[in-house]
Structure formats: structure tokens, C-alpha cells
Enzyme design. Structure first.
Site, PDB file in Angstrom:
ATOM      1  N   HIS A 521      -8.733  48.223 -15.787  1.00  0.00           N
ATOM      2  CA  HIS A 521      -7.679  49.590 -16.137  1.00  0.00           C
ATOM      3  C   HIS A 521      -8.397  50.627 -15.444  1.00  0.00           C
ATOM      4  O   HIS A 521      -8.083  51.699 -15.855  1.00  0.00           O
ATOM      5  CB  HIS A 521      -7.329  49.544 -17.496  1.00  0.00           C
ATOM      6  CG  HIS A 521      -6.569  48.362 -17.962  1.00  0.00           C
ATOM      7  ND1 HIS A 521      -6.065  48.474 -19.140  1.00  0.00           N
ATOM      8  CD2 HIS A 521      -5.822  47.619 -17.353  1.00  0.00           C
ATOM      9  CE1 HIS A 521      -5.339  47.221 -19.528  1.00  0.00           C
ATOM     10  NE2 HIS A 521      -5.156  46.827 -18.341  1.00  0.00           N
TER      11      HIS A 521
HETATM   12  P1  FAD Z   1      -2.714  48.769  -6.597  1.00  0.00           P
HETATM   13  O1  FAD Z   1      -1.579  48.089  -7.269  1.00  0.00           O
HETATM   14  O2  FAD Z   1      -4.197  48.062  -6.587  1.00  0.00           O
HETATM   15  O3  FAD Z   1      -2.230  49.213  -5.035  1.00  0.00           O
HETATM   16  C1  FAD Z   1      -3.132  49.692  -4.058  1.00  0.00           C
HETATM   17  C2  FAD Z   1      -2.591  48.902  -2.932  1.00  0.00           C
HETATM   18  O4  FAD Z   1      -3.155  49.487  -1.894  1.00  0.00           O
HETATM   19  C3  FAD Z   1      -3.222  47.601  -2.687  1.00  0.00           C
HETATM   20  O5  FAD Z   1      -2.017  46.582  -2.370  1.00  0.00           O
HETATM   21  C4  FAD Z   1      -4.090  47.344  -1.614  1.00  0.00           C
HETATM   22  O6  FAD Z   1      -4.129  46.298  -0.847  1.00  0.00           O
HETATM   23  C5  FAD Z   1      -3.690  48.716  -0.623  1.00  0.00           C
HETATM   24  N1  FAD Z   1      -4.598  49.270  -0.076  1.00  0.00           N
HETATM   25  C6  FAD Z   1      -5.876  49.690  -0.527  1.00  0.00           C
HETATM   26  N2  FAD Z   1      -6.567  50.448   0.666  1.00  0.00           N
HETATM   27  C7  FAD Z   1      -5.710  50.264   1.616  1.00  0.00           C
HETATM   28  C8  FAD Z   1      -5.663  50.940   3.007  1.00  0.00           C
HETATM   29  N3  FAD Z   1      -6.904  51.540   3.335  1.00  0.00           N
HETATM   30  N4  FAD Z   1      -4.868  50.412   3.912  1.00  0.00           N
HETATM   31  C9  FAD Z   1      -3.734  49.711   3.528  1.00  0.00           C
HETATM   32  N5  FAD Z   1      -3.691  49.418   2.242  1.00  0.00           N
HETATM   33  C10 FAD Z   1      -4.754  49.601   1.376  1.00  0.00           C
HETATM   34  N6  FAD Z   1      -2.060  46.334 -16.030  1.00  0.00           N
HETATM   35  C11 FAD Z   1      -1.107  46.093 -17.062  1.00  0.00           C
HETATM   36  O7  FAD Z   1      -0.245  46.779 -17.252  1.00  0.00           O
HETATM   37  N7  FAD Z   1      -1.083  44.589 -17.584  1.00  0.00           N
HETATM   38  C12 FAD Z   1      -2.001  43.820 -17.549  1.00  0.00           C
HETATM   39  O8  FAD Z   1      -1.850  42.635 -17.884  1.00  0.00           O
HETATM   40  C13 FAD Z   1      -3.008  43.970 -16.528  1.00  0.00           C
HETATM   41  N8  FAD Z   1      -4.049  43.034 -16.087  1.00  0.00           N
HETATM   42  C14 FAD Z   1      -4.768  43.138 -14.993  1.00  0.00           C
HETATM   43  C15 FAD Z   1      -5.540  42.303 -14.710  1.00  0.00           C
HETATM   44  C16 FAD Z   1      -6.255  42.323 -13.506  1.00  0.00           C
HETATM   45  C17 FAD Z   1      -7.051  41.230 -12.936  1.00  0.00           C
HETATM   46  C18 FAD Z   1      -6.147  43.620 -12.815  1.00  0.00           C
HETATM   47  C19 FAD Z   1      -6.979  43.495 -11.374  1.00  0.00           C
HETATM   48  C20 FAD Z   1      -5.482  44.657 -13.176  1.00  0.00           C
HETATM   49  C21 FAD Z   1      -4.754  44.508 -14.455  1.00  0.00           C
HETATM   50  N9  FAD Z   1      -4.001  45.492 -15.010  1.00  0.00           N
HETATM   51  C22 FAD Z   1      -3.074  45.179 -15.759  1.00  0.00           C
HETATM   52  C23 FAD Z   1      -3.987  46.824 -14.057  1.00  0.00           C
HETATM   53  C24 FAD Z   1      -2.951  47.099 -13.371  1.00  0.00           C
HETATM   54  O9  FAD Z   1      -2.445  45.918 -12.528  1.00  0.00           O
HETATM   55  C25 FAD Z   1      -3.403  48.069 -12.409  1.00  0.00           C
HETATM   56  O10 FAD Z   1      -3.676  49.241 -13.024  1.00  0.00           O
HETATM   57  C26 FAD Z   1      -2.236  48.848 -11.236  1.00  0.00           C
HETATM   58  O11 FAD Z   1      -1.875  47.441 -10.668  1.00  0.00           O
HETATM   59  C27 FAD Z   1      -2.894  49.592 -10.153  1.00  0.00           C
HETATM   60  O12 FAD Z   1      -1.820  50.151  -9.244  1.00  0.00           O
HETATM   61  P2  FAD Z   1      -2.204  50.937  -8.151  1.00  0.00           P
HETATM   62  O13 FAD Z   1      -0.895  51.356  -7.617  1.00  0.00           O
HETATM   63  O14 FAD Z   1      -2.937  52.481  -8.628  1.00  0.00           O
HETATM   64  O15 FAD Z   1      -3.195  50.274  -7.245  1.00  0.00           O
END
Ligand code: FAD
Length: 587
Positions: A521
Site C-alpha cells: 500500500h
Molecule cells: P497502479 O495501479 O500501479 O497504476 C499505475 C500504472 O501506470 C501501471 O499500470 C503502470 O504499468 C503504468 N505506468 C507506470 N509508469 C509508466 C510510464 N512511464 N509509462 C506508461 N505507463 C506507466 N489494495 C486493495 O485495496 N486491496 C488489496 O487486496 C490489495 N492488495 C495488493 C496486493 C499487491 C500485490 C499489490 C501490488 C497491491 C495491492 N493493493 C491492494 C494496493 C492497490 O492495488 C494499489 O494501491 C493501487 O492499485 C495503486 O493504484 P495506482 O493507480 O496508484 O497505481
């Protein structure tokens, strides 16, 4: 006869009613027919570049609902560095959760990184982002969180159900989770709040993005709620930098577009149109967003100069305030392989420690032959490797040579504790200028004494749960558990690269420090008030926002994905309303 007909009619109506009720839960009615084509980045026209109202960088948890919503009225380009989640078994099936996380291939949906603290971590690299590799638990932010960040509460209340109606379900409770629920209640983490998405003290059942058959629904599905003729989605499109027009005389550098590489490494530029409201929106996650701002020349000027990055704007806060909620887990071996379960139940304590559980990841016929990932016992054997030699490569090598270990050590479940709002924080800095590589990330787990005190409180709460003997019928020897024994097994089962101490089972503080892992997280790096304003516009430049978990100074709810997806929808609607007025979005 008439009575019989009446009874039949009643039964028929009851069945119809039941089916309708069931099909109105979760995603049963949401169709993916409207998904836009998912194209390779190399399909982008090289000669006659198209222009867009919005370029969204990162098709993740926030980026997908955001791009879908904006596309209802404007032309949107969504650039995602990873591939498609559809047809990827490691993404789609819960049983492969740990296998996906331990897949180190360059095209894996999960990109591993090790923080400088020695904790193995993961970031998504796939359309749908974290929702494609996570544990699926769905639980909303508290209303105090929403008030703290200053979001419009009515719009938040509309945006959560927009996500939930499409991809969220109630879980079918696994035995391991039922044991946790009962143990929590008997240990005093009460009341029982039943099935709810809300963040309320006590014990509850939360939502999940896995359906009954263990199939995963993801943020990528939310793209089907957009307008496909306005939405262009490119996969394997790694954005290298945001391009600015810094003409002399301009008050602020203005974003004009982005530069990205396609799957063959060929560079492209995509441009915003000339409308003054057009924007690049960075939704690349808590590692990717600060990394991309730095690579684009926004950050501490000395660090940028060290990497020969031309400075667009000096801002010493980019990459600061990185935090990860420390997780410590207690391993409990079982007499037979428990049914697989990821998080379904959570105990929310007044002390800000959350208790969750997982079971059965480690013993499948497929996984026994590979590195079991972060949730399993096997990496604990790394403690046989001298601390200085421990590395991700060593872990992989070890995984290949351990096939003869007895199956039983992979058989069991975990009870986990997570610290809410850690006061220990760290930072992120570039190691090099290749966007595909991880930056250096430091979280400084347990640097703040209050975090450590809460960890000890969490372990003692787990001890109380174990004393209720709710788990003893599942345990390997029916014996119940002495705390020393489970602590000892948990040290063995631990999966970080931190050196262990001989007093790990005597001092709970030492146990917490030595066995800390991540619940993934992590957040921060682009804080509101330091890197972005309250509308999430990047301070000091124009035409760029950041919308994702990097803007949080604490992780919302018990687990963040609900709020991050909601946030994508929320900012999409907010932006449309800013431009078109209150009635801008009605579906
Ligand atoms: P992300 O969803 O990571 O999105 C970022 C995206 O940007 C990615 O697809 C990446 O490929 C892309 N990207 C990055 N850099 C670039 C670039 N330069 N050019 C193009 N694309 C790029 N949360 C819960 O609520 N419940 C759970 O059970 C839970 N379990 C988890 C288990 C794991 C293993 C993980 C990793 C996370 C978990 N989480 C959980 C946390 C939650 O999934 C994350 O906090 C959330 O998905 C983050 O969202 P975000 O939009 O900030 O980033």
C-alpha cells in the site's frame, strides 16, 4: 388445482426475483462489449501525429476510470507501459496470485523491486495496474479521509457505486477467513459490522474484485464505460518524459505532449491540442509518477543535474514523503492444504492496526515448482544465506534449488497485521534515466517509535486471536499454538532480505523490525500542497495533473484500491464539470 397454480406462480416469481437480485450484485450487468480496441504502441502514426484533449499516462487503478470518464466528452489517449490483462492467467485467476507476483520476466504484469530497507515489493506493469496483481479486497476510505483531502463528499458518494456496480462482489467466505472473523470477535475486535464497504471500527466482511469462481475483474474493465470512439488505448507504451514548451516570456512551462517508446523501442511523440484546458494527466502510480516527473525535469535541481536532465522546474519535494504501511505476518501450518483465500475479512482496531488473513498460497501442484512469492514460506530459507549475500537474484537461484523441501512447510495460512498511517517516511530518487528501471525507494519502516508500538499491539492482538483456539482445528497438530512457536515459524517463513536476530521470538519489537514485509500500500512522492495543488495540478507548470496514489500522505481505508478507482472516476467527472458545467456527466 388453483392453489397449486398459485404456489407455482409464487415459486416462479420468487426465482425471478432471486435471479434479478443476484444479477444486480457486482458486475453481472456490466458488459465489456464497449471496451475500446487495445492496440500496440507501434500502431501509433509516425508521420501525422494526432492531437488529444487529454493524454493519460498509466492505465492503472486510477488511470482507467479517469480515461473512460474523460472520453465521454473529449478525445483521450491512454498510454500504458504493460500489456493486456485479458488472456493472462496470472492476472485473471486468484489461484495464480503468488505465481504472478514472482514472475520476474520483463513482460510480467508485476515488476519486482527491493526497497533499500531490504523489503521485496511489487509494482504493476499491465493495463488495469494494481487491480490486476493485487489481493482483491475492496473497502472504502473513511469519511474523515475524504474530509481531510477536501474532496466533494456528494461526488465521492456517487463515484464509489459507479465502480462497485461494475466490478465488485461479496466474497464467499473461506474457512480460514471464517476462523479469523470469529477469532477477531472473540478477541474483542467488535462489533461485527457484517458485509460492508464502509470503514468502521470492529470486524467486517469487505468486497472483492474476484468473483465466485476466483476470476478477477479489474480497473481495465472500467474502460468499457467510456466512449470507444473518443478513447485510444496503447499498450507497451512507456512514457519517457512529458514535453514542455518553456518559451521565454511565458510565466510557467506548459506541457505540450509526451514522448513514449513502443514495444520495439521506437520513440514517438503524442501532442495535446491547442485548447488551453488540454492536459497530460499522470496516473503512473506511487513509484511511476514521481519517477516520470523527475525524468521530465521536475524535481530537486541538483539530483536532476546529476543525471543530466534539463531542469524544467526545481521542486525539492518530488519523491519525498514516500511511505509504506508495514505488514508483519504470523504463519500457521495446517494439517491439510487450506482452501485458498486472499483477504475477505478485516479487523479494524481503534489503535489503527488492521488485521487480515490469507491462506493456501504455496502448495498448489504448479507453485511447488517455482518461487512461491512473497506470501509463502519458502523464501524463509533465505535465512540460511549470509545477510550480505541476500539479493533478489539469490532468492531466484534458491527457488530453483529447493525442490526437495518437504511440501508441508508450504502448507498453511497467515494472519497479517498492517499499521495505518505510518509516521515513518522515506524518499524516492532516480538511479538512472531509463524509465523501465526501478528508482531507489526507501520507506524507513519503524523509524518512528509509535509505528513500532502499534506493530507490537498488532502482534499481541493476533496472539489473543490464536488463544481463542478458533484456528486449532485447522492447525497441523490440533495442539493450539504457543506464541513462541508461531513466532519462530513466522521468522522461518519470513520473506524479506533483512538480517535476523536470535532474540526475534523474545522481543516483539525485534520481531517487528526483522520480519517487516509490505502489504503493497505504498504511497506518496507527489504530495498535495508540495508537488500538486488541491485540484492535483502540478505546481509551477501548466497542463499537468497527477491523479493516483502518489498524491496521498496516508493510504485510504483498510486497503486503498477502492478509493484509488473512485478517485479516477471522481477527477474525471470533476474535470468535465469544470469545463462543461454541473450536468456534464450523467452515466
Ligand atoms: P497502479 O495501479 O500501479 O497504476 C499505475 C500504472 O501506470 C501501471 O499500470 C503502470 O504499468 C503504468 N505506468 C507506470 N509508469 C509508466 C510510464 N512511464 N509509462 C506508461 N505507463 C506507466 N489494495 C486493495 O485495496 N486491496 C488489496 O487486496 C490489495 N492488495 C495488493 C496486493 C499487491 C500485490 C499489490 C501490488 C497491491 C495491492 N493493493 C491492494 C494496493 C492497490 O492495488 C494499489 O494501491 C493501487 O492499485 C495503486 O493504484 P495506482 O493507480 O496508484 O497505481
Amino acid at each position: 388445482m388453483a392453489l397449486c397454480k398459485g404456489v407455482l406462480l409464487f415459486i416462479f416469481q420468487a426465482i425471478v426475483c432471486f435471479c434479478f437480485f443476484n444479477s444486480s450484485q457486482g458486475n453481472q450487468q456490466f458488459s465489456l462489449r464497449n471496451l475500446p480496441p487495445l492496440q500496440k504502441a507501434s500502431s501509433f502514426p509516425a508521420t501525422r501525429p494526432e492531437t488529444y484533449d487529454y493524454i493519460v499516462v498509466g492505465g492503472g487503478t486510477a488511470g482507467c476510470p479517469l480515461a473512460a470518464t474523460l472520453s465521454l466528452k473529449y478525445r483521450v489517449l491512454l498510454l500504458e507501459r504493460g500489456g493486456s490483462p485479458y488472456g493472462n492467467r496470472n492476472v485473471s485467476y486468484m489461484e495464480n496470485f503468488h505465481i504472478g507476483l514472482s514472475n520476474m520476466a520483463p513482460d510480467s504484469a508485476s515488476q519486482a523491486f527491493v526497497s533499500t530497507d531490504g523489503v521485496i515489493n511489487a509494482r504493476a506493469r499491465v493495463l488495469g495496474g494494481g487491480t490486476c496483481i493485487n489481493a482483491g479486497f475492496y473497502s472504502r476510505a473513511s469519511s474523515s479521509f475524504i474530509q481531510e483531502v477536501g474532496w466533494d463528499e456528494d461526488l465521492v458518494k456517487e463515484s464509489f457505486p459507479w465502480v462497485e456496480d461494475k466490478i465488485v462482489q461479496w466474497p464467499k467466505i473461506a474457512p480460514w477467513q471464517a476462523a479469523l472473523r470469529d477469532g477477531l470477535l472473540q478477541a474483542g475486535v467488535s462489533p461485527f459490522n457484517g458485509y460492508t464497504y464502509d470503514h468502521v471500527s470492529g470486524t467486517k466482511v469487505g468486497g472483492t474484485i474476484f468473483d465466485e469462481s476466483g476470476y478477477r475483474h479489474t480497473a481495465a474493465d472500467l474502460l468499457a464505460a467510456g466512449n470507444p470512439s473518443n478513447l485510444r488505448v496503447l499498450l507497451h507504451a512507456s512514457v519517457h518524459k512529458i514535453v514542455f514548451n518553456s518559451q521565454q516570456g511565458r510565466l510557467k512551462p506548459r506541457a505540450t505532449g509526451v514522448q513514449f517508446a513502443d514495444e520495439n523501442g521506437r520513440l514517438h511523440q503524442a501532442f495535446l491540442n491547442s485548447n488551453r484546458d488540454s492536459e497530460v494527466i499522470v496516473s503512473a502510480g506511487a513509484i511511476g509518477s514521481p519517477q516520470l516527473l523527475l525524468l521530465s525535469g521536475i524535481g530537486p535541481k541538483n539530483d536532476l543535474k546529476n543525471h543530466n536532465i534539463p531542469v524544467v522546474l526545481h521542486n525539492k519535494y518530488v519523491g519525498t514523503g514516500m511511505a509504506d504501511n508495514p505488514m508483519n505476518s504470523i504463519f500457521i501450518p495446517t494439517k491439510s492444504p487450506p482452501r485458498q483465500s486472499l483477504i475477505e475479512i478485516v479487523g479494524i482496531t481503534e489503535a489503527g492496526v488492521f488485521i487480515e488473513a490469507s491462506s493456501g498460497f504455496g502448495q498448489s501442484s504448479e507453485s511447488i515448482h517455482c518461487h512461491h512469492g512473497i506470501m509463502s514460506a519458502e523464501i524463509g530459507q533465505l535465512s540460511t544465506i549470509p545477510p550480505k549475500q541476500r539479493s533478489l537474484q539469490k532468492a531466484q537461484k534458491y527457488a530453483h534449488t529447493k525442490l526437495n523441501l518437504p511440501k508441508e512447510i508450504f502448507q498453511g495460512g497467515f494472519i497479517l497485521e498492517k499499521i495505518d498511517g505510518p509516521l515513518s517516511t522515506g524518499h524516492l530518487a532516480l538511479i538512472d534515466t531509463d524509465v523501465r528501471n526501478n528508482p531507489a525507494v526507501t520507506f524507513n519502516y519503524f523509524n518512528h517509535p509509535q509505528d513500532l508500538t502499534r506493530c507490537v499491539y498488532g502482534i499481541k492482538t493476533i496472539e489473543r486471536i490464536l488463544k481463542t483456539n478458533r484456528f486449532s482445528e485447522l492447525a497441523a497438530d490440533n495442539a493450539g499454538f504457543s506464541m513462541e512457536r508461531v513466532l519462530n515459524m513466522s521468522v522461518q517463513a519470513n520473506v524479506n532480505l533483512i538480517p535476523k536476530h536470535t532474540n526475534d521470538t523474545e522481543s516483539l519489537e525485534q520481531f517487528c523490525r526483522d520480519t517487516v514485509i509490505t502489504i503493497w500500500h505504498y504511497h506518496g512522492g507527489c504530495h498535495v500542497g508540495k508537488v500538486v495543488d488541491r485540484q492535483h495540478r502540478v505546481l509551477g507548470v501548466s497542463g499537468v495533473r497527477v491523479v493516483d496514489g502518489s498524491t496521498f500522505s496516508r493510504s485510504p481505508g483498510t486497503n486503498p484500491q477502492a478509493t484509488v478507482m473512485m478517485m479516477g472516476r471522481y477527477f474525471g467527472v470533476k474535470i468535465l464539470r469544470e469545463r462543461l458545467g454541473q450536468a456534464a456527466v450523467c452515466n
